[in-house]
Design a protein around this motif. Sequence first.
Motif, PDB file in Angstrom:
ATOM      1  N   PRO A 168      -0.683 -39.538   3.251  1.00  0.00           N
ATOM      2  CA  PRO A 168      -1.648 -40.528   3.757  1.00  0.00           C
ATOM      3  C   PRO A 168      -2.366 -41.238   2.616  1.00  0.00           C
ATOM      4  N   PRO A 169      -2.704 -42.513   2.802  1.00  0.00           N
ATOM      5  CA  PRO A 169      -3.460 -43.240   1.770  1.00  0.00           C
ATOM      6  C   PRO A 169      -4.807 -42.567   1.511  1.00  0.00           C
ATOM      7  N   THR A 170      -5.263 -42.634   0.283  1.00  0.00           N
ATOM      8  CA  THR A 170      -6.569 -42.084  -0.068  1.00  0.00           C
ATOM      9  C   THR A 170      -7.662 -42.937   0.559  1.00  0.00           C
ATOM     10  N   LYS A 171      -8.614 -42.296   1.198  1.00  0.00           N
ATOM     11  CA  LYS A 171      -9.688 -43.013   1.873  1.00  0.00           C
ATOM     12  C   LYS A 171     -10.981 -42.934   1.062  1.00  0.00           C
ATOM     13  N   GLU A 172     -11.778 -43.987   1.153  1.00  0.00           N
ATOM     14  CA  GLU A 172     -13.046 -44.028   0.452  1.00  0.00           C
ATOM     15  C   GLU A 172     -14.086 -43.184   1.169  1.00  0.00           C
ATOM     16  N   TYR A 173     -14.838 -42.421   0.378  1.00  0.00           N
ATOM     17  CA  TYR A 173     -15.982 -41.698   0.921  1.00  0.00           C
ATOM     18  C   TYR A 173     -17.190 -42.630   0.902  1.00  0.00           C
ATOM     19  N   ILE A 174     -17.818 -42.773   2.056  1.00  0.00           N
ATOM     20  CA  ILE A 174     -18.965 -43.668   2.162  1.00  0.00           C
ATOM     21  C   ILE A 174     -20.243 -42.877   1.898  1.00  0.00           C
ATOM     22  N   PRO A 175     -20.966 -43.201   0.834  1.00  0.00           N
ATOM     23  CA  PRO A 175     -22.141 -42.413   0.458  1.00  0.00           C
ATOM     24  C   PRO A 175     -23.329 -42.643   1.389  1.00  0.00           C
ATOM     25  N   THR A 176     -24.103 -41.588   1.574  1.00  0.00           N
ATOM     26  CA  THR A 176     -25.343 -41.694   2.348  1.00  0.00           C
ATOM     27  C   THR A 176     -26.529 -41.103   1.591  1.00  0.00           C
ATOM     28  N   ASP A 177     -26.264 -40.195   0.647  1.00  0.00           N
ATOM     29  CA  ASP A 177     -27.350 -39.551  -0.080  1.00  0.00           C
ATOM     30  C   ASP A 177     -27.615 -40.270  -1.402  1.00  0.00           C
ATOM     31  N   LYS A 178     -28.761 -40.031  -1.967  1.00  0.00           N
ATOM     32  CA  LYS A 178     -29.226 -40.765  -3.148  1.00  0.00           C
ATOM     33  C   LYS A 178     -28.317 -40.562  -4.355  1.00  0.00           C
ATOM     34  N   LEU A 179     -27.887 -39.323  -4.603  1.00  0.00           N
ATOM     35  CA  LEU A 179     -27.083 -39.058  -5.789  1.00  0.00           C
ATOM     36  C   LEU A 179     -25.723 -39.739  -5.716  1.00  0.00           C
ATOM     37  N   THR A 180     -25.097 -39.711  -4.538  1.00  0.00           N
ATOM     38  CA  THR A 180     -23.808 -40.377  -4.407  1.00  0.00           C
ATOM     39  C   THR A 180     -23.946 -41.881  -4.555  1.00  0.00           C
ATOM     40  N   LEU A 181     -25.023 -42.434  -4.028  1.00  0.00           N
ATOM     41  CA  LEU A 181     -25.291 -43.857  -4.215  1.00  0.00           C
ATOM     42  C   LEU A 181     -25.480 -44.184  -5.695  1.00  0.00           C
ATOM     43  N   GLU A 182     -26.084 -43.258  -6.426  1.00  0.00           N
ATOM     44  CA  GLU A 182     -26.267 -43.461  -7.870  1.00  0.00           C
ATOM     45  C   GLU A 182     -24.922 -43.478  -8.582  1.00  0.00           C
ATOM     46  N   VAL A 183     -24.001 -42.582  -8.166  1.00  0.00           N
ATOM     47  CA  VAL A 183     -22.654 -42.583  -8.730  1.00  0.00           C
ATOM     48  C   VAL A 183     -21.962 -43.913  -8.435  1.00  0.00           C
ATOM     49  N   LYS A 184     -22.101 -44.406  -7.201  1.00  0.00           N
ATOM     50  CA  LYS A 184     -21.486 -45.677  -6.828  1.00  0.00           C
ATOM     51  C   LYS A 184     -22.037 -46.815  -7.678  1.00  0.00           C
ATOM     52  N   GLU A 185     -23.324 -46.803  -7.952  1.00  0.00           N
ATOM     53  CA  GLU A 185     -23.926 -47.826  -8.810  1.00  0.00           C
ATOM     54  C   GLU A 185     -23.351 -47.770 -10.219  1.00  0.00           C
ATOM     55  N   ARG A 186     -23.146 -46.563 -10.725  1.00  0.00           N
ATOM     56  CA  ARG A 186     -22.537 -46.397 -12.046  1.00  0.00           C
ATOM     57  C   ARG A 186     -21.125 -46.974 -12.072  1.00  0.00           C
ATOM     58  N   ASN A 187     -20.350 -46.725 -11.004  1.00  0.00           N
ATOM     59  CA  ASN A 187     -18.992 -47.260 -10.928  1.00  0.00           C
ATOM     60  C   ASN A 187     -18.989 -48.779 -10.840  1.00  0.00           C
ATOM     61  N   ASN A 188     -19.965 -49.341 -10.141  1.00  0.00           N
ATOM     62  CA  ASN A 188     -20.074 -50.803 -10.079  1.00  0.00           C
ATOM     63  C   ASN A 188     -20.353 -51.384 -11.457  1.00  0.00           C
ATOM     64  N   ARG A 189     -21.154 -50.669 -12.227  1.00  0.00           N
ATOM     65  CA  ARG A 189     -21.429 -51.111 -13.600  1.00  0.00           C
ATOM     66  C   ARG A 189     -20.153 -51.059 -14.446  1.00  0.00           C
ATOM     67  N   ILE A 190     -19.367 -50.000 -14.279  1.00  0.00           N
ATOM     68  CA  ILE A 190     -18.113 -49.880 -15.025  1.00  0.00           C
ATOM     69  C   ILE A 190     -17.163 -51.015 -14.652  1.00  0.00           C
ATOM     70  N   LYS A 191     -17.095 -51.365 -13.383  1.00  0.00           N
ATOM     71  CA  LYS A 191     -16.244 -52.485 -12.953  1.00  0.00           C
ATOM     72  C   LYS A 191     -16.627 -53.765 -13.683  1.00  0.00           C
ATOM     73  N   GLU A 192     -17.922 -54.036 -13.777  1.00  0.00           N
ATOM     74  CA  GLU A 192     -18.383 -55.242 -14.465  1.00  0.00           C
ATOM     75  C   GLU A 192     -17.962 -55.236 -15.927  1.00  0.00           C
ATOM     76  N   LEU A 193     -18.115 -54.090 -16.579  1.00  0.00           N
ATOM     77  CA  LEU A 193     -17.794 -53.990 -17.997  1.00  0.00           C
ATOM     78  C   LEU A 193     -16.302 -54.159 -18.243  1.00  0.00           C
ATOM     79  N   VAL A 194     -15.467 -53.562 -17.378  1.00  0.00           N
ATOM     80  CA  VAL A 194     -14.018 -53.712 -17.525  1.00  0.00           C
ATOM     81  C   VAL A 194     -13.614 -55.157 -17.292  1.00  0.00           C
ATOM     82  N   ARG A 195     -14.151 -55.773 -16.257  1.00  0.00           N
ATOM     83  CA  ARG A 195     -13.812 -57.162 -15.932  1.00  0.00           C
ATOM     84  C   ARG A 195     -14.226 -58.108 -17.057  1.00  0.00           C
ATOM     85  N   ASN A 196     -15.371 -57.836 -17.671  1.00  0.00           N
ATOM     86  CA  ASN A 196     -15.890 -58.715 -18.723  1.00  0.00           C
ATOM     87  C   ASN A 196     -15.418 -58.327 -20.117  1.00  0.00           C
TER      88      ASN A 196
END
Length: 303
Positions: A168-196
């Motif tokens: 089965p395809p890997t599914k995204e885990y949707i965060p609800t707690d503060k720490l997981t949201l913080e991890v998601k924010e870090r990944n969004n920052r990494i996306k920006e840095l890779v793209r730029n």
Amino acid sequence: MIKFSLAFLFLTIGIFAQENKADSAIKKQIEDYNASFATAFINGKQEDLVKSYTDQTLFMPEHSRQRVGKETIRDFYKQWLAQAKVSAYQRTILELQDLGNYVLEIGTFAENLNVNGQNPFSYSGKYSVLWKKSSNRSLPPTIAAEIWGSASYFDDKNIPNIDDTAVPPTKEYIPTDKLTLEVKERNNRIKELVRNRQGAEHAKMFMPDAMYLTYYTPILSGEKEITTYFTEHEKPGTLRIEQISIQTSNIIYAQKAIVEFGFYNVDWRDGEKNGNVKGKSINVWKKNSDGELLLFRQMVNHD
């Protein structure tokens, strides 16, 4: 998602950032497992290969998709052994990090194999295994997650061609707690840095004593090696990132770290050349003395 305990919430930042080594009993159990796994691999004993996996294990082989659970892992090894004769296999442990209720093993592997009568191939690289401790110290730990990858580029015709169509395809885990949201924010920052193409800034997402285990590269240890790699790998130039996604498939809140399981998809173009790269990762996050969430250990490979 595996829930975290109240003990995790009351960890101080100092403890959260502290490096810990696994005790001798756990080390002996893991060494024994590695030896028995090598024997089973060489002798083609499929049931012995999967004895430490569970129905929740996340399995991330190189040049193949993520699998979840003992049955899908058994199928992977069945396909591997049907196509290849393994004449030698060895794991060498480089470090064991005690994360409280989990232990992170990092090491190197060397496998000599022959795929369908082709010339012998020496498949070597690095690996990472996340072990879950048993509540009964006399029982061995089980494997919560595993990933590996070559230390240099190779032609994948030299390893078995694994059929992933039933996975089965890997599914995204949707965060609800503060720490997981913080991890998601870090990944969004990494996306920006890779793209730029800001490699030097990307390197700052790692702790000074981090280890980075990426595709087709030996293990990178410490700030200097990681910065040198990213500065070159993500330097400005003709290569353009047309699309990039970095997603989380699961989170484990260990007592001394956050362990994230990620998957990525990148479309790139360089002049007339273009392509798509998919892969997966095990990311161990910790907080530094300033409370900033940074990567302590990361391993990445391509599907």
